[in-house]
Every structure is written in structure tokens, then in C-alpha cells.
Design a protein around this motif. Structure first.
Motif, PDB file in Angstrom:
ATOM      1  N   THR A   5      -5.291  -8.074   4.179  1.00 53.98           N
ATOM      2  CA  THR A   5      -6.163  -8.731   3.186  1.00 53.98           C
ATOM      3  C   THR A   5      -5.471  -8.175   2.038  1.00 53.98           C
ATOM      4  O   THR A   5      -5.250  -7.102   1.306  1.00 53.98           O
ATOM      5  CB  THR A   5      -7.411  -8.067   3.109  1.00 53.98           C
ATOM      6  OG1 THR A   5      -7.685  -7.984   4.511  1.00 53.98           O
ATOM      7  CG2 THR A   5      -8.245  -8.251   2.306  1.00 53.98           C
ATOM      8  N   THR A   6      -5.265  -9.387   0.792  1.00 50.46           N
ATOM      9  CA  THR A   6      -5.000  -9.394  -0.447  1.00 50.46           C
ATOM     10  C   THR A   6      -6.002  -8.771  -1.292  1.00 50.46           C
ATOM     11  O   THR A   6      -7.270  -9.038  -1.123  1.00 50.46           O
ATOM     12  CB  THR A   6      -4.216 -10.467  -0.999  1.00 50.46           C
ATOM     13  OG1 THR A   6      -5.370 -11.660  -0.928  1.00 50.46           O
ATOM     14  CG2 THR A   6      -3.307 -11.260   0.038  1.00 50.46           C
ATOM     15  N   LEU A   7      -5.538  -8.422  -2.448  1.00 52.12           N
ATOM     16  CA  LEU A   7      -6.645  -7.834  -3.643  1.00 52.12           C
ATOM     17  C   LEU A   7      -7.467  -9.356  -3.898  1.00 52.12           C
ATOM     18  O   LEU A   7      -8.685  -8.993  -4.194  1.00 52.12           O
ATOM     19  CB  LEU A   7      -5.764  -7.464  -4.825  1.00 52.12           C
ATOM     20  CG  LEU A   7      -6.805  -6.896  -5.725  1.00 52.12           C
ATOM     21  CD1 LEU A   7      -7.316  -5.683  -5.458  1.00 52.12           C
ATOM     22  CD2 LEU A   7      -5.728  -6.234  -6.947  1.00 52.12           C
ATOM     23  N   GLU A   9      -8.503 -11.805  -1.997  1.00 51.93           N
ATOM     24  CA  GLU A   9      -9.454 -11.977  -0.888  1.00 51.93           C
ATOM     25  C   GLU A   9     -10.327 -10.926  -0.961  1.00 51.93           C
ATOM     26  O   GLU A   9     -11.391 -11.233  -0.750  1.00 51.93           O
ATOM     27  CB  GLU A   9      -8.445 -12.162   0.252  1.00 51.93           C
ATOM     28  CG  GLU A   9      -7.472 -13.218   0.686  1.00 51.93           C
ATOM     29  CD  GLU A   9      -6.923 -13.378   1.834  1.00 51.93           C
ATOM     30  OE1 GLU A   9      -6.190 -14.358   2.422  1.00 51.93           O
ATOM     31  OE2 GLU A   9      -6.443 -12.019   2.286  1.00 51.93           O
ATOM     32  N   PHE A  10     -10.074  -9.824  -1.275  1.00 49.64           N
ATOM     33  CA  PHE A  10     -11.044  -8.847  -1.386  1.00 49.64           C
ATOM     34  C   PHE A  10     -11.990  -9.099  -2.468  1.00 49.64           C
ATOM     35  O   PHE A  10     -13.529  -9.049  -2.054  1.00 49.64           O
ATOM     36  CB  PHE A  10     -10.525  -7.314  -1.852  1.00 49.64           C
ATOM     37  CG  PHE A  10     -11.323  -6.405  -2.301  1.00 49.64           C
ATOM     38  CD1 PHE A  10     -12.165  -5.693  -1.554  1.00 49.64           C
ATOM     39  CD2 PHE A  10     -11.707  -6.149  -3.592  1.00 49.64           C
ATOM     40  CE1 PHE A  10     -13.168  -4.722  -1.784  1.00 49.64           C
ATOM     41  CE2 PHE A  10     -12.723  -5.163  -4.176  1.00 49.64           C
ATOM     42  CZ  PHE A  10     -13.332  -4.388  -3.153  1.00 49.64           C
ATOM     43  N   LEU A  45     -15.393  -6.436   5.525  1.00 53.48           N
ATOM     44  CA  LEU A  45     -13.955  -6.778   5.491  1.00 53.48           C
ATOM     45  C   LEU A  45     -13.450  -6.562   7.103  1.00 53.48           C
ATOM     46  O   LEU A  45     -13.910  -5.325   7.389  1.00 53.48           O
ATOM     47  CB  LEU A  45     -13.158  -6.366   4.645  1.00 53.48           C
ATOM     48  CG  LEU A  45     -13.455  -7.062   3.236  1.00 53.48           C
ATOM     49  CD1 LEU A  45     -12.301  -6.115   2.318  1.00 53.48           C
ATOM     50  CD2 LEU A  45     -13.129  -8.615   3.032  1.00 53.48           C
ATOM     51  N   SER A  48      -8.296  -4.447   9.125  1.00 57.05           N
ATOM     52  CA  SER A  48      -6.817  -5.119   8.682  1.00 57.05           C
ATOM     53  C   SER A  48      -6.139  -3.953   7.613  1.00 57.05           C
ATOM     54  O   SER A  48      -6.746  -3.081   7.154  1.00 57.05           O
ATOM     55  CB  SER A  48      -7.176  -6.350   7.954  1.00 57.05           C
ATOM     56  OG  SER A  48      -7.650  -6.075   7.024  1.00 57.05           O
ATOM     57  N   ARG A  49      -4.861  -4.523   7.341  1.00 58.35           N
ATOM     58  CA  ARG A  49      -4.007  -3.657   5.916  1.00 58.35           C
ATOM     59  C   ARG A  49      -4.563  -4.482   4.786  1.00 58.35           C
ATOM     60  O   ARG A  49      -5.103  -5.777   4.902  1.00 58.35           O
ATOM     61  CB  ARG A  49      -2.755  -3.954   6.196  1.00 58.35           C
ATOM     62  CG  ARG A  49      -2.115  -3.105   7.512  1.00 58.35           C
ATOM     63  CD  ARG A  49      -0.671  -3.142   7.254  1.00 58.35           C
ATOM     64  NE  ARG A  49      -0.107  -4.428   7.276  1.00 58.35           N
ATOM     65  CZ  ARG A  49       0.871  -5.011   6.747  1.00 58.35           C
ATOM     66  NH1 ARG A  49       1.506  -4.342   5.839  1.00 58.35           N
ATOM     67  NH2 ARG A  49       1.266  -6.348   6.573  1.00 58.35           N
ATOM     68  N   LYS A  50      -4.836  -3.715   3.821  1.00 57.89           N
ATOM     69  CA  LYS A  50      -5.013  -4.177   2.436  1.00 57.89           C
ATOM     70  C   LYS A  50      -3.788  -4.189   1.629  1.00 57.89           C
ATOM     71  O   LYS A  50      -3.035  -3.058   1.493  1.00 57.89           O
ATOM     72  CB  LYS A  50      -6.347  -3.612   1.969  1.00 57.89           C
ATOM     73  CG  LYS A  50      -7.773  -4.173   2.550  1.00 57.89           C
ATOM     74  CD  LYS A  50      -7.845  -3.585   3.746  1.00 57.89           C
ATOM     75  CE  LYS A  50      -9.381  -3.915   4.367  1.00 57.89           C
ATOM     76  NZ  LYS A  50      -9.742  -3.333   5.750  1.00 57.89           N
ATOM     77  N   ASP A  51      -3.541  -4.987   0.447  1.00 55.58           N
ATOM     78  CA  ASP A  51      -2.458  -4.754  -0.134  1.00 55.58           C
ATOM     79  C   ASP A  51      -2.824  -4.180  -1.412  1.00 55.58           C
ATOM     80  O   ASP A  51      -1.978  -4.230  -2.477  1.00 55.58           O
ATOM     81  CB  ASP A  51      -1.778  -6.006  -0.610  1.00 55.58           C
ATOM     82  CG  ASP A  51      -2.728  -6.947  -1.349  1.00 55.58           C
ATOM     83  OD1 ASP A  51      -3.724  -6.567  -1.732  1.00 55.58           O
ATOM     84  OD2 ASP A  51      -2.043  -7.939  -2.016  1.00 55.58           O
ATOM     85  N   LYS A  54      -7.144   2.846  -1.928  1.00 54.41           N
ATOM     86  CA  LYS A  54      -8.643   2.668  -2.068  1.00 54.41           C
ATOM     87  C   LYS A  54      -8.849   4.182  -1.795  1.00 54.41           C
ATOM     88  O   LYS A  54      -8.188   4.835  -0.775  1.00 54.41           O
ATOM     89  CB  LYS A  54      -9.220   1.834  -0.909  1.00 54.41           C
ATOM     90  CG  LYS A  54     -10.865   1.801  -1.150  1.00 54.41           C
ATOM     91  CD  LYS A  54     -11.443   0.632   0.022  1.00 54.41           C
ATOM     92  CE  LYS A  54     -12.826   0.702  -0.198  1.00 54.41           C
ATOM     93  NZ  LYS A  54     -13.446  -0.108   0.899  1.00 54.41           N
ATOM     94  N   PRO A  83      -1.573   0.648   1.868  1.00 52.92           N
ATOM     95  CA  PRO A  83      -1.360  -0.872   2.269  1.00 52.92           C
ATOM     96  C   PRO A  83      -0.773  -0.955   3.539  1.00 52.92           C
ATOM     97  O   PRO A  83      -0.803  -1.647   4.206  1.00 52.92           O
ATOM     98  CB  PRO A  83      -0.596  -1.245   1.177  1.00 52.92           C
ATOM     99  CG  PRO A  83      -0.958  -0.697  -0.084  1.00 52.92           C
ATOM    100  CD  PRO A  83      -1.053   0.867   0.521  1.00 52.92           C
TER     101      PRO A  83
END
Length: 300
Positions: A5-7, A9-10, A45, A48-51, A54, A83
Motif C-alpha cells: 500500500t503506497t502513501l 493509496e493510503f 486498509l 499488507s505492507r505500507k511504504d 507508522k 514498510p
């Protein structure tokens, strides 16, 4: 398995807008009230991984899923996500409150030569969750409130101050650990163990059935690190208490659990991804290491 999940897309999925400073050289930072993301209308969400990194302050009943683990939260907690490790926060009721901040690697990199992954709570295999007393909850809440106020200010150096608040959160969490786990001596064994861990984690998570683990034994890792396999084993044993083979096997089992729980891939596909020539070899390996079968894990 769900993709990264990209920034961007977040923001599109959770906030429904994109801030102007996503691509700034100083790196991106933002802070939110958790209360606004809980309830029947909240956008969830997937695991998944996020880029981005947090940090979440949470009060209430929830589950925190990360890698192949699930931790139950029944009070106040501080959660850290990086990430490299897929994760998902699951509120169990609507009575949730707290804050969370998100930031990119560039936001901290000028202050950390190796980036945020050198911090224990962001390091793969590290401790991402810290329980808080009511007093610790109050002081941590004040930090997030300072972040919120500062982000809305016109102060020219507010991002420097926000970095300081992030580091204050980090050190508040570190103080909750036993002192012996905080700072390891930076000797040759520690450096080799750190390089090994980074090389191992680069192969994960597996995100498509065509992706395959390439480094699966001690000799392969020793070759990549340009050290003798006996030297690698001694270093890892000194730092972790485990051999190279044990650490590799533990990580393969962890990834196998995640794939069995969070994908619909069959055992043969998972076996291939993890580098086994035959599904039967994978099943025997998994049974020996995990004490159960892949089929039993999937049936739970």
C-alpha cells in the motif's frame, strides 16, 4: 498476498484527498486522530505492507496482526509499523481513541545514517508493541497533541520539531524495555548479524506466486556477505543465540504461516515460493518446525 500500500493509496482510501507535500525532499509527515477512523463508515486498509512508517497510540479493545502474529490489545498501547512487515489493526468495538502519525524514510534519514530500521521497534523481528499505563498514556497523548498543534502552525522549522517529537515517542517506548535490550555493543558480530538480518528480510514478504526465495542456507548467506560460513554461524550464535540454519528456518516458517492465512495459494505454490523442490519436502519441513501441517493451519 495483498500488494504494497503506497502513501498515495493510503490518502485516497482513508482520507479521500492528497496533501501537497507528499514529494517534498524533507520527507512526508502527518498526524491523525484515531477516533476519526473507527466505526461503521471507516475505510479499512487490508493486511499488507505500507511504504511508510507508522506510530499508533490506541486505547480500547483491538487486535494487531503483524507478520504471522496476532497480539490482543485490551488497554493502552503504542504500536510501531515499518514498510518491511505486513500488518493490520483490527478494532473489536467502536469505543476506540488515540492518535497515529505516518512518515517516510526521508523524514528521519538525515538524523539516522541507516534510517528508521536501525531503531529496535522498527527493526524486522523487533518489538513493535508496547503496553502503557494510564500515566504513560497521558504523557504520550500530550506528545501527539503537540504534533497536531505544531503541524498546523506557521513555524518555519516545525518539521525539525516534529522529528524531535517522533524521537521522543521512540525513546519513551525504549524506556519500557529492559535496559539490557536497548543498546547492543557495536562489535563485528553485531554488524554481521545486522547485515544477515537485512539480507534475509529483503526476500520477504512473498507477494506473488512467481516470487521465490533465493537464499535458503548458511553457505548462500555467507557467500553474499563475503565471510566464512563458520564465522557467520559464530556471529549469529553470539548475538541471537541461534544458528544461521535456525534463523532461516524460523523466517521461512513465519512466511509460510502468513501465506497460508492470507492467500488462497495452494500448498504447491507456497512450497515453490519458499524454495522447496517438492511440496512434500515443504510439508515435512513445516511439520517439523511448526508442529503442525500446512493444511491444519489453513483450516483454522
Amino acid at each position: 498476498m495483498a500488494k504494497l500500500t503506497t502513501l498515495e493509496e493510503f490518502y485516497r482510501q482513508k482520507i479521500h484527498w492528497l496533501p501537497d507535500n507528499l514529494q517534498q525532499d524533507i520527507g512526508h509527515f502527518n498526524v491523525f486522530r484515531l477516533d476519526d477512523f473507527v466505526g461503521p463508515n471507516a475505510c479499512h486498509l487490508p493486511y499488507s505492507r505500507k511504504d511508510f512508517y507508522k506510530i499508533t497510540l490506541v486505547r480500547g479493545r483491538s487486535n494487531y496482526h503483524f507478520a504471522d502474529k496476532t497480539v490482543e490489545i485490551r488497554g493502552n498501547a503504542l504500536l510501531f509499523a515499518n514498510p518491511l512487515v505486513p500488518y493490520d489493526w483490527e478494532p473489536l468495538d467502536d469505543d476506540q481513541s488515540g492518535y497515529f502519525c505516518i512518515f517516510t524514510e526521508a523524514f528521519l534519514q538525515r538524523y539516522l545514517a541507516a534510517g528508521a530500521l536501525e531503531l529496535p521497534m522498527f527493526r524486522p523481528g523487533g518489538q513493535p508493541l508496547y503496553s502503557l499505563s494510564d500515566a504513560q498514556l497521558a504523557s504520550t497523548t500530550q506528545l501527539f497533541e503537540k504534533m497536531t498543534a505544531e503541524l498546523d502552525s506557521d513555524y518555519a522549522f516545525k518539521y525539525d520539531l516534529l522529528r524531535n517529537y517522533v524521537f521522543e515517542l521512540v525513546h519513551s517506548a525504549l524506556k519500557l524495555q529492559p535496559a539490557t535490550t536497548l543498546y547492543q555493543e557495536s562489535n563485528a558480530a553485531t554488524r554481521i548479524a545486522s547485515l544477515f538480518t537485512e539480507l534475509l528480510e529483503r526476500q520477504f514478504p512473498i507477494e506473488t506466486p512467481g516470487q521465490q526465495v533465493r537464499l535458503r542456507n548458511a553457505h548462500a548467506f555467507a557467500g553474499q556477505l563475503a565471510v566464512h560460513v563458520n564465522h557467520l554461524n559464530r556471529a549469529l550464535k553470539e548475538v541471537t543465540g541461534k544458528t544461521t540454519t535456525q534463523l532461516i528456518a524460523d523466517r521461512l516458517v513465519q512466511e509460510a504461516h502468513a501465506l497460508l492465512k492470507h492467500t488462497a495459494w495452494n500448498v504447491a505454490e507456497i512450497s515453490y515460493c519458499l524454495g522447496f523442490e517438492e511440496p512434500a519436502h515443504f510439508t515435512n519441513f513445516f511439520r517439523k518446525r511448526a508442529g503442525t501441517t500446512p493444511t491444519a493451519v489453513r483450516a483454522v
